[in-house]
Design a protein around this motif. Sequence first.
Motif, mmCIF file in Angstrom:
data_model
loop_
_atom_site.group_PDB
_atom_site.id
_atom_site.type_symbol
_atom_site.label_atom_id
_atom_site.label_comp_id
_atom_site.label_asym_id
_atom_site.label_seq_id
_atom_site.Cartn_x
_atom_site.Cartn_y
_atom_site.Cartn_z
ATOM 1 N N SER A 18 49.421 0.712 23.685
ATOM 2 C CA SER A 18 48.418 1.368 24.607
ATOM 3 C C SER A 18 49.442 0.638 25.539
ATOM 4 O O SER A 18 50.175 -0.118 25.782
ATOM 5 C CB SER A 18 47.599 0.101 25.052
ATOM 6 O OG SER A 18 47.617 -1.018 24.508
ATOM 7 N N GLU A 19 48.645 0.981 27.080
ATOM 8 C CA GLU A 19 49.906 1.128 28.414
ATOM 9 C C GLU A 19 49.303 -0.530 28.343
ATOM 10 O O GLU A 19 48.246 -1.472 28.253
ATOM 11 C CB GLU A 19 48.851 1.882 29.550
ATOM 12 C CG GLU A 19 48.924 3.179 29.287
ATOM 13 C CD GLU A 19 48.294 3.758 30.101
ATOM 14 O OE1 GLU A 19 47.407 3.491 31.087
ATOM 15 O OE2 GLU A 19 48.686 5.004 30.983
ATOM 16 N N LEU A 20 49.973 -1.928 28.834
ATOM 17 C CA LEU A 20 50.106 -2.795 29.068
ATOM 18 C C LEU A 20 50.340 -3.256 30.672
ATOM 19 O O LEU A 20 50.012 -2.665 31.558
ATOM 20 C CB LEU A 20 51.931 -3.051 28.649
ATOM 21 C CG LEU A 20 52.622 -2.963 27.453
ATOM 22 C CD1 LEU A 20 54.250 -3.421 27.684
ATOM 23 C CD2 LEU A 20 52.034 -4.339 26.248
ATOM 24 N N GLU A 33 50.398 1.950 39.191
ATOM 25 C CA GLU A 33 50.696 3.262 38.813
ATOM 26 C C GLU A 33 51.279 2.925 38.064
ATOM 27 O O GLU A 33 51.575 2.093 37.741
ATOM 28 C CB GLU A 33 52.043 3.683 40.039
ATOM 29 C CG GLU A 33 52.724 5.244 39.658
ATOM 30 C CD GLU A 33 53.900 4.691 41.348
ATOM 31 O OE1 GLU A 33 54.660 5.647 40.429
ATOM 32 O OE2 GLU A 33 53.784 3.715 41.783
ATOM 33 N N ILE A 34 51.247 3.999 36.894
ATOM 34 C CA ILE A 34 51.997 3.820 35.388
ATOM 35 C C ILE A 34 53.569 3.811 35.539
ATOM 36 O O ILE A 34 54.340 5.125 36.019
ATOM 37 C CB ILE A 34 51.298 4.760 34.299
ATOM 38 C CG1 ILE A 34 49.952 5.564 34.280
ATOM 39 C CG2 ILE A 34 52.058 5.213 33.266
ATOM 40 C CD1 ILE A 34 49.744 3.207 33.386
ATOM 41 N N ARG A 48 54.428 1.912 28.214
ATOM 42 C CA ARG A 48 54.426 2.272 29.690
ATOM 43 C C ARG A 48 53.420 0.944 30.219
ATOM 44 O O ARG A 48 52.329 0.411 29.570
ATOM 45 C CB ARG A 48 52.754 3.946 29.421
ATOM 46 C CG ARG A 48 53.546 4.735 29.263
ATOM 47 C CD ARG A 48 52.779 5.316 28.564
ATOM 48 N NE ARG A 48 51.571 6.362 29.469
ATOM 49 C CZ ARG A 48 51.803 7.136 30.334
ATOM 50 N NH1 ARG A 48 53.159 7.442 31.018
ATOM 51 N NH2 ARG A 48 51.036 7.750 30.560
ATOM 52 N N VAL A 49 53.263 0.926 31.001
ATOM 53 C CA VAL A 49 52.934 -0.305 31.967
ATOM 54 C C VAL A 49 51.946 -0.087 33.331
ATOM 55 O O VAL A 49 52.826 0.666 34.222
ATOM 56 C CB VAL A 49 54.371 -1.506 32.405
ATOM 57 C CG1 VAL A 49 53.883 -2.680 33.262
ATOM 58 C CG2 VAL A 49 55.157 -1.788 31.503
ATOM 59 N N LYS A 224 59.165 0.680 45.233
ATOM 60 C CA LYS A 224 58.766 0.508 46.317
ATOM 61 C C LYS A 224 57.600 0.072 47.159
ATOM 62 O O LYS A 224 57.271 -0.752 47.999
ATOM 63 C CB LYS A 224 59.323 1.721 46.737
ATOM 64 C CG LYS A 224 59.868 1.498 48.933
ATOM 65 C CD LYS A 224 60.298 2.797 48.705
ATOM 66 C CE LYS A 224 60.802 3.181 50.326
ATOM 67 N NZ LYS A 224 60.656 3.758 51.255
ATOM 68 N N VAL A 225 56.514 1.182 47.189
ATOM 69 C CA VAL A 225 54.931 0.107 47.404
ATOM 70 C C VAL A 225 55.020 -0.956 47.121
ATOM 71 O O VAL A 225 54.717 -2.039 48.092
ATOM 72 C CB VAL A 225 54.051 1.351 47.394
ATOM 73 C CG1 VAL A 225 53.082 0.748 47.876
ATOM 74 C CG2 VAL A 225 54.624 2.974 47.985
ATOM 75 N N VAL A 226 55.018 -1.736 46.127
ATOM 76 C CA VAL A 226 54.690 -2.900 45.905
ATOM 77 C C VAL A 226 55.286 -4.041 46.164
ATOM 78 O O VAL A 226 54.922 -4.918 46.908
ATOM 79 C CB VAL A 226 54.640 -3.429 44.272
ATOM 80 C CG1 VAL A 226 54.202 -4.142 44.096
ATOM 81 C CG2 VAL A 226 53.495 -1.973 43.567
ATOM 82 N N GLY A 227 57.003 -3.329 46.743
ATOM 83 C CA GLY A 227 58.108 -4.322 47.176
ATOM 84 C C GLY A 227 57.774 -4.801 48.532
ATOM 85 O O GLY A 227 57.732 -5.754 49.052
#
Length: 517
Positions: A18-20, A33-34, A48-49, A224-227
């Motif tokens: 499942s998504e982590l 975002e995945i 998928r994270v 990039k956005v998180v960074g």
Amino acid sequence: LSSRASTILHALDIRSDSELAGVYDGEWTGSGEILESVCPTTGEVLARVKSATPAEVERALERSREAYKVFRTVPAPKRGEILRQIREALAAKRDDLGALVSLEMGKIRTEGEGELQEFVDIADYAVGLSRMMNGRVVASERPGHSILEVPNPLGVVAVLSAFNFPVAVYGWNLALSLAAGNATLWKPAPSTPLCSIAVTKIVTSVLEKNGVPGAVAGLVTGGKVVGEAVVGSSDVDMVSFTGSEAVGREVGKVVQGRFGKVLLELGGNNAAIVMPDADLDMAIPAVFFGAVGTAGQRCTSTRRLYLHSSIVQKFLSRLESLYQSVRPGDPLDRSTLLGPLHTRAAVGIYHDAVDHLLKTGAEILTGGAPYTDLPAPLNGGNFVRPTIAIPQEVNVKDPVWSTETFAPVLKVGVFDELEQAIEWNNGVPQGLSSSLWTRDIRNVGKWIGPVGSDAGIVNVNVGTSGAEIGAAFGGNKSTGWGRESGGDAWKQYVRWSACTLNFSDEAPLAQGVQFSN
Ligand code: NAD
């Protein structure tokens, strides 16, 4: 999932059905975002994270600040004891984590395990440091006065890391930062989220077992956005950034713009110089490892080779046969020396570099073409042939020489005088690693002195690639001037106070200034 992948993920408790959750702020969460973790060797999607949303970044920063307020009061040697336990927990999982690095990043097994060893080594170092992060007592010019220089914890340190060292670079920063009493928040490369999740689980379980908030070692995955959100936040006291020159330039400006502290570890464009008296039995394998090891994806990889005119033929024919002996393979297989590039995009960058070399009249001695005959599942991977090119001339202002191509492309130039080779070595914008091969002590003196190499790493009879943790690691000029790991690097992770104490019955002013009639 292939059995090779599922065995590794299973050993590290990573469930990929499942998504982590890709955010840790004391609890595991994530609803952004995945991110897909793609195996560079086969193209298989490993997991998928769920990365961080802007609100989750903000909350993680708040939790980091709260955790810092607790952690700063834990005595440094006690923090060292926690680090010792982190070191033990990582060492126990060294082989599994090393395999995960190979699976997700693509570097060969011994190098994946080497990253974990580096984390263990720097943790050992920081355990010792936790009893030696000493300030100073300075002689005061005033009677009955004393001046102390006191290091205190700094606050929240954000660690932004590159894909090519998905574990070790974090280790360098985490170990020093924890010893110094800070909270860290890690923003790893978006293509290696599994390494960061696996390491964070191990580190935070030790913190929690010791009654310390897990958010002392938080994690926000994303791109990039998180960074940008992390770097721009005034809740971050220091940004330790490892990555490309282009991104580092922007990060540096943003952090400087808000008067934060910044440590930059950026691109390298490293040269090896081989003199006529060099021991070629040592130099040739070292240049081979430097240029082809990690498929040319180390910041310290050898990208330029300057050969004395008297040894060119001998050197290149032996180097070429080593190149031709290397076969691409699964990096998890212990006999493999050449793994894939990390991404499809990097394959494009490799081809663009080779095309440009051809267009500008360079001779391609070996490599330059893709592999077309790889068996499944390697035919889904990002494999490229290691390449040696001899450009028509050495012009260090030309992008052929002045830019870092993050792929196994080695350029060769020929010199007659050491002074010429040093000028070429220093003529590029970057200043990370450099290596001279000689047995003549006079050459060594020139190389490591004021007229020598201007790089941060200046080796003699040692290749450009790789370093031990004991010395401060980093580069000059467009590599960013940062220093991490050993040496005095820890001094950046604390805030320094100069404290003048007056034990006397008078209150004299400095420099004998009088302010009374
Ligand atoms: P990169 O610059 O693309 O990314 C590095 C990190 O920055 C990633 O976590 C990325 O998500 C993040 N990022 C991207 N845009 C950002 C932005 N605008 N604001 C904030 N963060 C942002 O680098 P890469 O491709 O992952 O890594 C390869 C580069 O790293 C090479 O140039 C290599 O030489 C360099 N590197 C240097 C060292 C060193 O110690 N000097 C070590 C390893 C890698």
